[in-house]
Design a protein around this motif. Structure first.
Motif, PDB file in Angstrom:
ATOM      1  N   PHE A 196       0.835  -1.207   0.000  1.00  0.00           N
ATOM      2  CA  PHE A 196       0.000   0.000   0.000  1.00  0.00           C
ATOM      3  C   PHE A 196       0.866   1.253   0.000  1.00  0.00           C
ATOM      4  O   PHE A 196       0.582   2.220  -0.712  1.00  0.00           O
ATOM      5  CB  PHE A 196      -0.934  -0.004   1.212  1.00  0.00           C
ATOM      6  N   ALA A 197       1.934   1.242   0.804  1.00  0.00           N
ATOM      7  CA  ALA A 197       2.818   2.410   0.874  1.00  0.00           C
ATOM      8  C   ALA A 197       3.454   2.694  -0.485  1.00  0.00           C
ATOM      9  O   ALA A 197       3.541   3.850  -0.916  1.00  0.00           O
ATOM     10  CB  ALA A 197       3.889   2.185   1.939  1.00  0.00           C
ATOM     11  N   LEU A 198       3.900   1.651  -1.170  1.00  0.00           N
ATOM     12  CA  LEU A 198       4.473   1.822  -2.505  1.00  0.00           C
ATOM     13  C   LEU A 198       3.424   2.348  -3.475  1.00  0.00           C
ATOM     14  O   LEU A 198       3.681   3.273  -4.265  1.00  0.00           O
ATOM     15  CB  LEU A 198       5.037   0.493  -3.007  1.00  0.00           C
ATOM     16  N   TRP A 199       2.242   1.757  -3.436  1.00  0.00           N
ATOM     17  CA  TRP A 199       1.153   2.206  -4.301  1.00  0.00           C
ATOM     18  C   TRP A 199       0.820   3.673  -4.033  1.00  0.00           C
ATOM     19  O   TRP A 199       0.619   4.453  -4.981  1.00  0.00           O
ATOM     20  CB  TRP A 199      -0.075   1.317  -4.082  1.00  0.00           C
ATOM     21  N   ALA A 200       0.776   4.057  -2.761  1.00  0.00           N
ATOM     22  CA  ALA A 200       0.442   5.439  -2.399  1.00  0.00           C
ATOM     23  C   ALA A 200       1.433   6.419  -3.007  1.00  0.00           C
ATOM     24  O   ALA A 200       1.056   7.495  -3.492  1.00  0.00           O
ATOM     25  CB  ALA A 200       0.394   5.588  -0.883  1.00  0.00           C
ATOM     26  N   ALA A 201       2.719   6.060  -2.989  1.00  0.00           N
ATOM     27  CA  ALA A 201       3.751   6.952  -3.530  1.00  0.00           C
ATOM     28  C   ALA A 201       3.730   6.989  -5.052  1.00  0.00           C
ATOM     29  O   ALA A 201       4.388   7.838  -5.654  1.00  0.00           O
ATOM     30  CB  ALA A 201       5.124   6.512  -3.039  1.00  0.00           C
ATOM     31  N   LEU A 202       2.978   6.101  -5.671  1.00  0.00           N
ATOM     32  CA  LEU A 202       2.762   6.163  -7.111  1.00  0.00           C
ATOM     33  C   LEU A 202       1.549   7.019  -7.466  1.00  0.00           C
ATOM     34  O   LEU A 202       1.326   7.317  -8.637  1.00  0.00           O
ATOM     35  CB  LEU A 202       2.560   4.745  -7.677  1.00  0.00           C
ATOM     36  N   GLN A 203       0.769   7.410  -6.431  1.00  0.00           N
ATOM     37  CA  GLN A 203      -0.434   8.204  -6.661  1.00  0.00           C
ATOM     38  C   GLN A 203      -0.254   9.668  -6.279  1.00  0.00           C
ATOM     39  O   GLN A 203      -0.950  10.538  -6.823  1.00  0.00           O
ATOM     40  CB  GLN A 203      -1.624   7.643  -5.848  1.00  0.00           C
ATOM     41  N   ASP A 223       3.125  -4.198 -13.239  1.00  0.00           N
ATOM     42  CA  ASP A 223       2.769  -3.428 -14.425  1.00  0.00           C
ATOM     43  C   ASP A 223       2.350  -2.007 -14.054  1.00  0.00           C
ATOM     44  O   ASP A 223       2.676  -1.039 -14.760  1.00  0.00           O
ATOM     45  CB  ASP A 223       1.629  -4.117 -15.178  1.00  0.00           C
ATOM     46  N   HIS A 224       1.646  -1.859 -12.943  1.00  0.00           N
ATOM     47  CA  HIS A 224       1.221  -0.529 -12.480  1.00  0.00           C
ATOM     48  C   HIS A 224       2.439   0.340 -12.170  1.00  0.00           C
ATOM     49  O   HIS A 224       2.465   1.526 -12.520  1.00  0.00           O
ATOM     50  CB  HIS A 224       0.348  -0.685 -11.234  1.00  0.00           C
ATOM     51  N   ALA A 225       3.440  -0.243 -11.528  1.00  0.00           N
ATOM     52  CA  ALA A 225       4.653   0.508 -11.191  1.00  0.00           C
ATOM     53  C   ALA A 225       5.405   0.943 -12.440  1.00  0.00           C
ATOM     54  O   ALA A 225       6.035   2.005 -12.473  1.00  0.00           O
ATOM     55  CB  ALA A 225       5.554  -0.338 -10.301  1.00  0.00           C
ATOM     56  N   LYS A 226       5.355   0.127 -13.489  1.00  0.00           N
ATOM     57  CA  LYS A 226       6.015   0.478 -14.746  1.00  0.00           C
ATOM     58  C   LYS A 226       5.293   1.607 -15.469  1.00  0.00           C
ATOM     59  O   LYS A 226       5.924   2.429 -16.149  1.00  0.00           O
ATOM     60  CB  LYS A 226       6.082  -0.748 -15.662  1.00  0.00           C
ATOM     61  N   GLU A 227       3.980   1.658 -15.304  1.00  0.00           N
ATOM     62  CA  GLU A 227       3.169   2.639 -16.016  1.00  0.00           C
ATOM     63  C   GLU A 227       3.173   4.007 -15.341  1.00  0.00           C
ATOM     64  O   GLU A 227       2.901   5.015 -15.985  1.00  0.00           O
ATOM     65  CB  GLU A 227       1.730   2.142 -16.140  1.00  0.00           C
TER      66      GLU A 227
END
Length: 213
Positions: A103-110, A131-135
């Motif tokens: 979640f923390a990684l995802w949050a920093a992508l948002q 794939d989300h992190a690459k995009e």
């Protein structure tokens, strides 16, 4: 979401950690270890979520262990957490263990609300996350990743991909300009969660964090 605060509430550096009951039981150990590893003053805000698989998953996904699927409530959780990060005089670091680390990684992508991410044994196997992190592009300057050296040796075919996934995440975040490290700990996923999380936060804390523009 139930909020608990540790450390110095007036500190400029604020650590944000989604937690469950197990995390809270080890929180005093985690705080002591952070203080042992870092001299930086901090306030840690522990955010107890109601439903671990639901509140911390970025999108819906089938169950990979047990019967509980992932319902994709991360967006609502992040909205609540960002309300804790409105003081522009402070620096915020988000982190956590297992699905909270993901979640923390995802949050920093948002959002660019966080100066660093402390992801201890994150659920990097989560379907579609690589794939989300690459995009997208990580919006913070420092990213800590860790994994137990036995975590990828599980019989669960989805979770067994965690080693390859986290190695790839290190490459992705580094290529995006973040200072990223990947540390390997001894043991499986359930060993020393509090100490591993403390190491994650301390690594991010022990460099000068540039204030967001």
């Amino acid at each position: 979401m139930i909020i608990s605060k540790y450390g110095d509430p007036s500190a400029e550096l604020v650590l944000i950690q989604p937690v469950d009951e197990h995390d809270l039981a080890g929180m005093e150990n985690e705080i002591r270890e952070i203080r042992r590893l870092s001299e930086v003053d901090f306030c840690l805000i522990a955010c107890k979520v109601k439903n671990w698989n639901g509140d911390l998953s970025p999108w819906e996904a089938p169950a990979v262990f047990g019967a509980e699927a992932f319902s994709g409530g991360a967006e609502n959780t992040l909205e609540e957490i960002l309300k804790l990060c409105e003081d522009r005089e402070k620096t915020y670091v988000i982190g956590g263990y297992s699905l909270a680390g993901l979640f923390a990684l995802w949050a920093a992508l948002q959002t660019d609300a966080f100066a660093g991410v402390a992801a201890a044994s994150p659920s990097a196997w989560f379907p579609g996350f690589l794939d989300h992190a690459k995009e997208r592009e990580i919006a913070c300057k420092r990213v800590y990743l860790s994994l137990g050296d036995r975590e990828e040796k599980t019989r669960n075919p989805v979770m067994a991909t965690v080693g390859d996934c986290i190695r790839e995440l290190e490459k992705i975040f580094t290529s995006q300009g973040a200072e990223c490290t990947l540390e390997w700990n001894q043991g499986n996923h359930f060993k020393d969660a509090d100490l591993r999380t403390a190491k994650a936060f301390a690594w991010v804390m022990n460099e000068k964090l540039m204030r967001r523009p």
